[in-house]
Design an enzyme around this catalytic site. Structure first.
Site, PDB file in Angstrom:
ATOM      1  N   THR A  41       0.834  -1.199   0.000  1.00 18.61           N
ATOM      2  CA  THR A  41       0.000   0.000   0.000  1.00 18.61           C
ATOM      3  C   THR A  41       0.870   1.252   0.000  1.00 18.61           C
ATOM      4  O   THR A  41       0.553   2.252  -0.633  1.00 18.61           O
ATOM      5  CB  THR A  41      -0.922   0.011   1.230  1.00 18.61           C
ATOM      6  OG1 THR A  41      -1.564  -1.253   1.310  1.00 18.61           O
ATOM      7  CG2 THR A  41      -1.968   1.088   1.111  1.00 18.61           C
ATOM      8  N   GLU A 225      -4.458  -5.080  -5.102  1.00 19.54           N
ATOM      9  CA  GLU A 225      -4.969  -6.459  -4.987  1.00 19.54           C
ATOM     10  C   GLU A 225      -5.357  -7.022  -6.357  1.00 19.54           C
ATOM     11  O   GLU A 225      -6.447  -7.585  -6.521  1.00 19.54           O
ATOM     12  CB  GLU A 225      -6.200  -6.497  -4.055  1.00 19.54           C
ATOM     13  CG  GLU A 225      -5.983  -5.889  -2.703  1.00 19.54           C
ATOM     14  CD  GLU A 225      -5.394  -6.854  -1.689  1.00 19.54           C
ATOM     15  OE1 GLU A 225      -4.846  -7.912  -2.098  1.00 19.54           O
ATOM     16  OE2 GLU A 225      -5.472  -6.555  -0.485  1.00 19.54           O
TER      17      GLU A 225
END
Length: 716
Positions: A41, A225
């Site tokens: 992230t 993702e």
DNA sequence: GCGTGACATTTTTTT
DNA sequence: AATGTCACGC
């Protein structure tokens, strides 16, 4: 370094070389293979900030896509913290959120009414049931759930009913239902979740100028993702990406755990071929876990055949060994966890930094019971979400009816709730009238008489009374005027529900404040798309209970993985699915890599399941871990459980009754080994003496009845 | 029209 | 064990 202006170095300062390379990639498509705990992230958000700060793109030209609202929010928060300028104009959100945004803007071109409503899975299922009833379909032969699965599966692969492969009677009928369902949705002005994606896809696919507009606009598309994308989502991205768009996909094929709902792992390999062209960066340094934990994870996942290949390492020490506990029963397992949690808590580990993981939700019950009795604060994730509660759904249905009267699903939900004497017969009549004139139930109700007309007047009255009110007051008025408020006040168990309705008014007030769009339509879309995360009890220091799926993306000081038994984890269902075992193994991999410092793995010999005692063998995943990193807390001797010990370890109830054949040295629940069939567990016993037979569930060889006199069994 | 009891049905979950 | 679904009787 000198290639970029001064002042950006601080942005890149604490990144390792691979992370930095990913963040500062030129304007090209790339695949970032980011292992668990490798700062995925961080790389994603830092790249966005870097792109903007170096003037390569304005916020306007960025599209960032995630899977969950939580991830989207997290990304936005991090970006705003690093970038003092306003980030409006940047598109950050979930696939569904972005599709919704697109369709709200271009509703006309997409062939939708302006106030189209979103059906969640529940709504969709009831719409399907309603349709099947009207079509006179045998719901025994065609289960509504299967129909829903069929429809969504096709939509997620980008196929309409006419494209659905139909070769036999069954699938042809399914396709027919599919087609009729879509027609019904169109008539009622509603769209289910996959429909949002498919509609948005078709909109851009068919509308060249619009497609060109967005392709020119988005210079950089970043996807989080990526391993969880389904076929349609991948095609969606391809549509958005023009020749001058850089696609930056971040993912970890080893953490793909949603194949069961359409995620297509092959997308990663495909993306590498179609876009990245070998532009692949692997992030393999793990900043989360100690060495032994990583070794266990690496060794386990290495058994999977279809991998892109990746090995995590850490600069930290080996840390503690992985602790294995063998429990007699699920209750024994629970009391073990309670003891360990208390000890760790006393030693200073925060409860909120410990997680208790399980494969399926049903397993939480026993654990909760033990924690509750021991007064250990805990919080269970998952379960019923705020916007999915029935009282909330009722209120929302009234609201939907106000803005989109064609919505038969909403109409039926509340036409007789609270009860106003409109039963099945009147509704049948109404439906007939509606069908005859080809109109909605609402329209039919407006031209009818009696109680049904009364309901129409009620809604009409609410509509007029709330026309100029702010959102929160509209909802407040609806709750009272509809009778929902009175209904729950009169109900002796209605206090919680009343409170939730109150909370709905608050949520609406908050929504109006925070979002730019504060219309009723926007709020209803928000309710459908962000059903969760409205849970009480956050912020307290409490042990975290959740399924392994729910744990993805999180990390804890200490992790307990419970119920490591064959047929539970890996789940028996997975054996029937293609590559099911590999997905279970990835799930185990995700579970292991949640732990920073300490990891417990436990299994129980017996467990209550569906009201029956079941006996399970230790999970094969335990055997797949390297022995040198394991510490067996209570590896037991050959013999069976001495009866006194069951009580000592917290086994409730009376001691096991003397089973038939206890004179033979074998009993139910005991692990045994067979020369040919391998290891197994005795699940039933029959007869005595020379006729004694046992039923053994073997790990690999299935379940068999064996005569004790002939079978060469030995205790294992 | 509505409440009650018999009956089956049990993964994982986001949107 | 627990929950939802459905048919039945009042």
């Amino acid at each position: 370094m000198s290639a970029y202006p001064e002042g950006h170095s601080s942005l890149l300062e604490n990144l390792n070389p691979e992370q930095r390379a990913a963040v500062t990639l030129p304007h090209e498509s790339a695949l970032i293979l980011a292992g668990a705990g490798s700062g995925k992230t961080r790389v994603l958000t830092t790249r966005i900030v870097w792109l903007i700060q170096t003037g390569q793109v304005s916020p306007h030209g960025i599209l960032a896509v995630t899977f969950t609202n939580k991830a989207a929010k997290e990304m936005m928060t991090r970006i705003s913290a690093m970038l003092p300028i306003n980030t409006r104009g940047m598109w950050v959100g979930t696939f569904h959120g972005l599709a919704n945004r697109l369709l709200r803007t271009h509703w006309r071109e997409a062939g939708l009414p302006q106030s189209f409503q979103i059906l969640d899975s529940q709504d969709q299922l009831s719409a399907i049931k309603r349709l099947m009833k009207a079509m006179n379909v045998d719901t025994e032969k065609y289960e509504p759930k299967k129909v829903q699965w069929f429809i969504n599966g096709h939509k997620e692969a980008g196929r309409r009913a006419r494209d659905a492969e139909a070769f036999d009677e069954y699938s042809m009928r399914m396709a027919e239902i599919f087609e009729a369902y879509d027609a019904q949705c169109q008539r009622e002005g509603v769209a289910d979740f996959p429909e949002l994606l498919l509609r948005a896809y078709e909109l851009l696919y068919r509308n060249e100028p619009l497609r060109q507009h967005y392709r020119d606009r988005f210079k950089h598309i970043l996807v989080d993702e990526f391993q969880d994308t389904n076929t349609l989502q991948y095609r969606w991205l391809k549509l958005f990406a023009g020749p001058h768009t850089a696609l930056f996909a971040v993912g970890d094929d080893d953490q793909s755990i949603y194949a069961f709902r359409g995620a297509n792992t092959a997308n990663m390999a495909e993306f590498e071929r179609e876009f990245a062209h070998g532009n692949v960066i692997k992030l393999e340094q793990n900043y989360r876990s100690h060495g032994h934990i990583l070794t266990a994870a690496n060794t386990l996942i290495a058994r999977n055949a279809h991998r892109l290949g990746k090995n995590l390492w850490t600069a930290e020490g080996e840390g503690e060994p992985i602790r294995i506990f063998e429990a007699w029963s699920d209750q024994d397992e629970a009391s073990f966890v309670v003891d360990e949690v208390r000890t760790l808590s006393r030693e200073g580990v925060a409860l909120s930094d410990m997680a208790l993981l399980y494969r399926s939700n049903a397993q939480s019950r026993v654990l909760e019971h033990a924690l509750f009795s021991a007064h250990v604060p805990y919080r269970v994730y998952g379960g019923l979400r705020f916007f999915e509660r029935q009282e909330i759904k009722h209120a929302l249905a009234y609201l939907r009816l106000l803005t989109n009267p064609e919505d038969d699903g909403a109409f039926l939900r509340v036409v007789n709730f609270p009860t106003r004497g409109i039963g099945a017969r009147s509704l049948e009549q109404l439906a007939d009238n509606a069908a005859r004139s080809g109109s909605s139930l609402w329209q039919a109700a407006c031209t009818s008489s009696g109680k049904v007309a009364g309901f129409a007047k009620l809604i009409e009255g609410i509509k007029q009374a709330t026309a100029d009110l702010p959102l929160a007051e509209v909802i407040d008025h609806v709750i009272e005027a509809s009778g929902l408020g009175d209904y729950y006040r009169a109900d002796k168990d209605g206090a919680d529900r009343l409170e939730n309705l109150n909370e709905l008014v608050n949520a609406a007030a908050l929504f109006s404040e925070e979002s730019e769009e504060n219309t009723l339509d926007a709020f209803l879309a928000h309710a459908a798309l962000e059903a969760g995360e409205h849970q009480a009890g956050a912020g307290h220091d409490a042990l975290q209970l959740m399924t392994v799926h729910a744990a993805k993306g999180l990390e804890f000081h200490t992790v307990f993985i419970t119920g490591l038994e064959e047929s539970l984890f890996p789940h028996e269902q997975s054996a029937h699915e293609e590559n099911g075992l590999e997905e279970e193994r990835r799930l185990m991999y995700v579970a292991i890599t949640r732990a920073r410092r300490r990891l417990y793995l436990s299994h129980a010999q017996s467990r209550m399941l569906h009201g029956q005692v079941r006996y399970g063998l230790p999970s094969r995943f335990l055997d797949e871990l390297p022995a040198q990193v394991l510490l067996h807390l209570n590896r037991r001797a050959e013999s069976a459980c001495p009866s006194g010990m069951q009580q000592a370890t917290g086994h409730y109830g009376s001691p096991a009754p003397r089973s038939p054949g206890s004179d033979t040295g074998y009993k139910v629940g005991q692990s045994v080994a067979h020369a040919k069939f391998g290891t197994g567990i005795i699940i039933d016993f029959e007869g005595r003496g020379p006729d004694a037979r046992v039923q053994v569930k073997f790990r690999d060889a299935g379940t068999k009845w064996l005569a004790l006199a002939y079978a060469k069994l030995s205790p294992a």
